[in-house]
Design an enzyme around this catalytic site. Structure first.
Site, PDB file in Angstrom:
ATOM      1  N   GLU A   1     -57.769 -42.240  53.400  1.00  0.00           N
ATOM      2  CA  GLU A   1     -57.225 -41.069  54.094  1.00  0.00           C
ATOM      3  C   GLU A   1     -57.452 -39.773  53.323  1.00  0.00           C
ATOM      4  OE1 GLU A   1     -53.163 -42.166  54.889  1.00  0.00           O
ATOM      5  OE2 GLU A   1     -53.716 -43.356  56.651  1.00  0.00           O
TER       6      GLU A   1
ATOM      7  N   ASN B   1     -44.818 -51.054  58.113  1.00  0.00           N
ATOM      8  CA  ASN B   1     -45.364 -49.756  58.536  1.00  0.00           C
ATOM      9  C   ASN B   1     -46.186 -49.939  59.795  1.00  0.00           C
ATOM     10  OD1 ASN B   1     -46.080 -46.817  57.623  1.00  0.00           O
ATOM     11  ND2 ASN B   1     -48.046 -47.741  58.223  1.00  0.00           N
ATOM     12  N   GLU B   2     -45.820 -49.229  60.827  1.00  0.00           N
ATOM     13  CA  GLU B   2     -46.619 -49.170  62.054  1.00  0.00           C
ATOM     14  C   GLU B   2     -47.059 -50.557  62.539  1.00  0.00           C
ATOM     15  OE1 GLU B   2     -49.777 -46.417  61.228  1.00  0.00           O
ATOM     16  OE2 GLU B   2     -48.488 -44.675  61.374  1.00  0.00           O
TER      17      GLU B   2
ATOM     18  N   TRP C   1     -58.742 -39.866  61.230  1.00  0.00           N
ATOM     19  CA  TRP C   1     -59.033 -41.141  61.888  1.00  0.00           C
ATOM     20  C   TRP C   1     -59.474 -41.018  63.339  1.00  0.00           C
ATOM     21  CZ3 TRP C   1     -55.672 -41.284  65.893  1.00  0.00           C
ATOM     22  CH2 TRP C   1     -54.440 -40.643  65.734  1.00  0.00           C
TER      23      TRP C   1
ATOM     24  N   GLU D   1     -43.500 -39.676  60.648  1.00  0.00           N
ATOM     25  CA  GLU D   1     -44.738 -39.054  60.146  1.00  0.00           C
ATOM     26  C   GLU D   1     -45.158 -37.995  61.171  1.00  0.00           C
ATOM     27  OE1 GLU D   1     -47.812 -41.892  59.274  1.00  0.00           O
ATOM     28  OE2 GLU D   1     -46.470 -43.250  58.205  1.00  0.00           O
TER      29      GLU D   1
ATOM     30  N   HIS E   1     -57.289 -36.653  55.269  1.00  0.00           N
ATOM     31  CA  HIS E   1     -56.059 -36.439  56.037  1.00  0.00           C
ATOM     32  C   HIS E   1     -55.256 -35.346  55.329  1.00  0.00           C
ATOM     33  CE1 HIS E   1     -52.224 -37.084  57.934  1.00  0.00           C
ATOM     34  NE2 HIS E   1     -52.658 -38.113  58.640  1.00  0.00           N
TER      35      HIS E   1
END
Lengths: 634, 634, 634
Positions: free
Chosen positions: C363, C143-144, C323, C315, C366
């Protein structure tokens, strides 16, 4: 009780032969108290286990004979160098992993058991020797817990103690994983001994992890202090105090204060203005030599609450200090003003820091009541004037506040852990509300977050309270006055999660926060009738009556005259208007005070303080520049 | 002696077959000197103990045969990688405790004995081989001591050496405790071996501790250099120099310079403007491609003092550099202007850095006299022009200054240790005074703080001198001219304490500093007749005559025409006015120079420098943009 | 292929009994894809070697039965806590030498062989079990990559691997010394095992050393990813993707993407505006709740190139995030606008992050498509609207670009290694050129630096390309359209040295960069006809025709209609004018778009996007505030 003055003194810094003259001059200036001993460990125990109390015996004797009453400090803020050899791992460790070395002060980790034991020993020695001493009339534990960012330590000792603390709280890794939500990002632990301190993680650690670490760290300070208090209580009946610092929120002062008799704090208005206040450059320039008009009062009211009514200023700035980025001189009159302001807020005593400016060491540029050449510094005459004035005054006492503000240390940790907007700060938020109230001439009481009875106040404010306890929820329900909450009220569970059903979950108020946003500087959310939310705005849904709307049609303030919720951070003028309206509804008298003028009622007197550098005409009388005016309350 | 030019050259960077042509072109451009060798250790000793001097022999031969004179550098600023294997602990350690690794330059701690020994060996090799070489006409030790913040090291070697240094100075822990005032905050030591370096303490360490560490660190640099000089002296009669950097104050250049024959420095006017000067954005924009009009002159005069009259520019910026935050090109003419300015201040030689721009390594974006493709860069023609002009000029020489300014490295450390105001800086203070004098067209001498005879100058200035030595105190007393001191003069004892009786304690001047304050930007203390103190203001008491008052009625400047004390930091215009007044009293001729124009007299000539981007009419002649004009002194 | 929507979902976060209803609502909203699993390692393998796939089996079954297609992520971005016990040295180490601890995510060093092996094992487990699963229709690796600054690690594992990498590349220390120019400052190595990582050096390390470390670090990411892809390929035919982040340039996405089938990225327009964009305060305020009008489009076009035509948004921001420094809410309409913009740039799918806002973990602030109380958040209706609209639309497809811009990750590293001016940044440079093109209504293709055929485009831009490969040089020569290069083009060899003969060395263009300068803010180099160079300006010499001059008489833009070179960084308006002129010459249609309006053609449609908070009249129709308008292409 008469209002009294005192001074901080370091006999160990001076030749013994000048002690008597120092004591005489203190007394002549009208001082009652003299605080000593709190940094003297290396002279009290020059070698491990070999105490040398002779000089302290003589100092206390000299001071006492001159008619002064001694506040004796435990020296645990400055362990001697040899202690580090005994416990090389006793040093606190900073967030970057560096041990914080010997060579200044507060060089210890609250979690180190060996050091705690050493503290117990020296306190026992002192308590045994001086607990019943006729001249030792009060005690102080340690010095300024938390100063220099010393509450949070990332040492091995802290890690071990944190695991123990977690084990006490959660009993199992499974329970902790559930509470913290460790399924997120695979942060599950199989054993509590796998848990590390929340520093140096790749990106932000779990906020629940951080919050428990913050609670743990606060508890460690409370336990450290309690260890000393327990010993002192066995040997003395004198009251025990600690001297807190300004805007230190890293430990729960209410919890620590519960073990003490007197709360005291160290008030450095000009240093704080420069160093610890969000304010415009214009504001800071206007009050450069006076300090902020509300910062001290806030702490007076806060620490009065921490002391359950009994509180002192243990260190009062008497001239320029050395530790702020810039250190200007106070305007003539400010030392007197600060002192009277403390008394008006109910202080029993105000002690100046320090008697004579030390020509050596870290604070050699910190003014005293005397200059290094023993000539009087400007502060001395102002102190003496207060002493004379106070002698003419009625006994001390404190009027009940018109309004109350709840202050909660856990909320400060919560919003540091999760500001969500870079400039969101709990202290700043509460202080803005306090300032708005005080600018309306109100007497304010600050309350702890576990207050169970709010019936004494017509108006109670609780901005930014992260979690509302069941007890407080009941008190809010039962409160006959108006309770105003928000923003962010009750938006976290005790496990630092968003509550089911969404915040704020207030009884009788059908309102839910559907969405929040933080706003950068220069951007705002306009409100009807002018004004705006800054920093923070919330979208409220529900059927609660709208008391104030946003220009985009949403609600800004909802509720009724019992319980209202404010969904944002208003600009200062708007906040003042909102509070003025609530006061009017509750028939609380407010004043439209001129800039820089503040008011406080105490023991039948009304005090008016002018923090400006120019005299002010007000209500038919003149308040001098940097001056105070008082009259009897009708 | 004729003024001469030179260049820095790295034969090891280039194929050997182009050396002769390089040498020929240097000579053709009118250059005399070529500095080589100072970063070549890995090529001089590729394997431990196996030297390879062949290429250097041939390089010196090639250069010498072309008629150039070699300055040979010792290569100790860049030990080879294998040295780290021999002495893994030879690296300096930064204040955060990180070893400063191999991979750039200056990767050594001055206190490491093993490395010092290795330096002695390589210098001995070089001195033995080239000490009497006919083409090696001067030596340079190491390179830019202190550059990249390398004076202060927190290594184990430094700690051990510091303890030794303290033992030499104090003999006992008791004496040290007394001197440092370690009773403060229980900082007493039982043994000198308990003393650590003053980094990573919880809050600021004892300033006396820091000051001794600063003195120690400076002494280590001096000793390191002396070790090389001692060896060179045994093998050569050629003069020995070191190339200092701009605004490096971490070691005492006067003490180090006392061991050398020639002082030299590395002058990068445009880089310094961007990187090392407090000035307004307007000022920096106006002089973006010229550098500050006074910054180089200040260092010329300072290093002339350090060299006791003999000094060079060892590295002169010839075009854009690579190391400042922004790196613009010089205006056409500035390379010539900078060179002539150095000569006007008495430089014997000016060497450009470097001959050909290197296409590789850290400085590949640093201009040379040649481009990487060997075509001439713009600086070359300007250098050649100066060479031709200088050949027509009378011999070098330096006129005596009209006024003197005392510069003291210990004061720089003192006010870094205890600025008391965040923007108080000693260099900045002295430079402001220097700039005011120079804007009046004065020739300035800079003096060390132990100057024993001030009788040559009609006006002597000593701003911010932390401690006045007995010798200087006598010289002040005996000075027939005017001595102007303050602010902060003599406000610290040699033990970094406030002196008994309060500062400044000047002979025949009844003045004491009762209180000081530092002022944030935007705030000032107004003076009578306009103007103000900024940054710093003092309250003076005593009977000394008031020469200038503050608007609040206190004294700003007190004294008489022999000795005066200034109790603050005046704004630039006020400072200029004060100094102009003192000059008028002493009948020192001043000039009302236009913005950006500066003047310097030398060897019968008067030089006028125009640092602006536009031509200036002045005194009936025109000074070209970025140009210089000279005429004979009447 | 139909454009499709999806969502990121974490079944492990929720009670199993709500999964079916979640799946039903996803499908009802028109979603096709659901990405799961990428952070679930601690639940997939709770104890080392003991996998627990039951819940994942059931989750996939539930989702698949509801008609959703699963994207299954490998969980290697979040190894469980027990992995640290197995490999205590697997943590990455930051540039200060601190291990980056467990407690958040991405806590691993790409160079650790033990961890790589552990990743191979878990990926093998997953691939074996789900590789042929009918509901698993795509895979995501990790991921990322690179998020939270995780590409560069200074660990022991990285050092060892770097030495191996260098040994592969150079074979000998001698070759490396030559390539790096280590003769400079005596940086020669005798063995490759002497080479350390380029952190914590005294001053800057050799840029060639840094560049090789950057290349190595990028290669490690590519190799880490390839290890997973190799395993997946053995077990599945489903396409494999990775979700890149915005403005991450620390590894070469083209190289990594070559191993994947689909490129995808995580698009957070409002967070990026606050956090990752150089822009004026006015610009940031104007687009506070919309994000920058070009930032997403740039990444769409970039990642379309990385995916060789196949790309997704994995995403998509659905509301406020947690963030960025400040986290405002999107304007109503923006979620739809962002989604359509992605489709217009050729996205096959857009997945929202995340389904339901988590009430716990990092998160928790979020937003998701659902609120924590499962009520729909505002983004859900916008997503559903897009789903309905897309169903009516023609098949997806992407029109060819009118113009091309070359983007090169190595150039990003080059100018970070050697900015020469503090604000010179490669991404910023290319993005400024991209923005200028897009503000002219052009469809843009982004190309990798090894593109071999430029014949498709009438105009190709390559600002700031550090090194032009031989292949690209040939393509430039052969390009029938106009190629515009500069500044800094081809100014470094592959060894990070200045090329012989000076840059840019373009075929048929007699132009050499004789000198460069960087410019601080507020300073510029004026151009003829108005406008100026900012940040950067070059002196061009040679006989190439001057297309635009500087006011000082030098050339600013030289060349002809085949190949031109721009010797500086123009201000935005000037850049737009230059590009407009080139387009006119090549008869490329441009549009004078209103502020905030952007255009993109795709599959026979022309889309107009209005990023402003006010509606815009344009071409006879109105584009709503935060809205999109489309019509068929004539």
């Amino acid at each position: 009780m008469k209002r009294s003055l005192g001074v901080c003194y370091y006999p160990e810094h001076w030749p013994e032969d000048i002690w008597p003259e120092d004591a005489r001059r203190m007394k002549a200036a009208g001082l009652t108290w003299v605080r000593i001993g709190e940094f003297a460990w290396s002279r009290l125990e020059p070698e491990p286990g070999q105490c040398a109390f002779g000089w302290l015996d003589r100092a206390i004797e000299t001071l006492g004979k001159a008619g002064l009453r001694v506040v004796l400090g435990t020296p645990t803020a400055t362990p001697p160098r040899w202690m580090i050899d005994q416990f090389p791992d006793m040093l606190a460790v900073d967030a970057q992993g560096h041990p914080r070395k010997f060579g200044s002060r507060r060089h210890y980790c609250f979690s180190h058991r060996g050091y705690l034991e050493a503290c117990r020993k020296i306190v026992t020695e002192l308590a045994t020797r001086y607990g019943r001493h006729p001249h030792v009339a009060a005690w102080q534990t340690d010095n300024e817990y938390g100063c220099h960012d010393t509450v949070l330590s990332y040492s091995d000792a802290a890690r071990t103690a944190f695991r123990d603390w977690l084990a006490q709280k959660y009993q199992s890794a499974e329970a902790l994983n559930r509470a913290w939500g460790n399924v997120f990002w695979s942060m599950d632990y199989r054993s509590l001994d796998e848990i590390d301190l929340p520093n140096l993680t790749v990106t932000e650690p779990n906020p629940a992890h951080v919050m428990d670490f913050r609670r743990f760290a606060s508890d460690q300070v409370v336990a450290f202090n309690r260890a000393q208090v327990d010993i002192l209580r066995r040997h003395t009946h004198a009251p025990i105090a600690h001297n807190y610092m300004g805007r230190i929120t890293e430990f729960d002062h209410f919890k620590l204060g519960a073990d003490l008799d007197i709360s005291s704090w160290d008030s450095y208005p000009i240093g704080f203005l420069s160093d610890r206040l969000e304010a415009s450059a214009e504001h800071k320039a206007a009050y450069l030599r006076q300090g902020d008009p509300d910062f001290q009062a806030f702490h007076h009211d806060l620490y009065r609450a921490v002391g359950r009514g009994r509180w002192w200023v243990m260190e009062q700035q008497p001239g320029p200090v050395n530790w702020a980025p810039f250190n200007p001189s106070p305007l003539p009159g400010m030392v007197r003003l600060w002192t009277w302001e403390a008394f008006a807020h109910g202080a029993e005593a105000v002690c100046y820091f320090r008697w004579r400016q030390a020509p050596f060491g870290q604070e050699q540029m910190h003014a005293g009541l005397l200059r290094p050449d023993s000539a009087p510094a400007p502060g001395l005459a102002e102190a003496a004037q207060v002493a004379q004035e106070a002698a003419q005054m009625p006994e001390a006492g404190c009027c009940a506040g018109d309004v109350a503000v709840i202050f909660d240390y856990e909320s400060a940790w919560a919003w540091e852990t999760q500001p969500q907007g870079a400039d969101f700060n709990y202290f700043r938020l509460v202080f803005a509300w306090y300032r708005a109230l005080r600018s309306l001439g109100l007497n304010i009481d600050i309350l702890p977050p576990d207050t169970q009875d709010l019936s004494r106040w017509k108006l109670v404010l609780a901005p930014g309270l992260a979690t509302v306890s069941p007890a407080l929820m009941t008190a809010i329900s039962d409160c006959p006055g108006t309770v105003l909450l928000g923003p962010r009220t009750n938006s976290k569970t005790v496990d630092f999660a968003i509550p089911e059903g969404l915040p704020p979950g207030l009884p009788g108020l059908d309102a839910r926060i559907a969405r929040v946003e933080s706003l950068p500087p220069g951007v705002n959310v306009p409100l009807e009738g002018g004004g705006a939310f800054v920093h923070w705005a919330e979208e409220i849904e529900g059927t609660a009556p709208v008391l104030l709307g946003r220009c985009d049609g949403s609600a800004a303030l909802v509720g009724d005259d019992r319980c209202a919720y404010l969904g944002g951070w208003p600009d200062d003028a708007t906040l003042r208007t909102i509070l003025q309206t609530l006061c009017a509804q509750r028939e609380i008298e407010v004043f439209d005070l001129p800039e820089g003028v503040r008011k406080r009622d105490a023991s039948g007197l009304r005090f008016w303080f002018n923090h400006r550098a120019q005299p002010v005409q007000w209500n038919g009388f003149e308040i001098p520049a940097a001056g105070v005016f008082w009259h009897g309350l009708d």
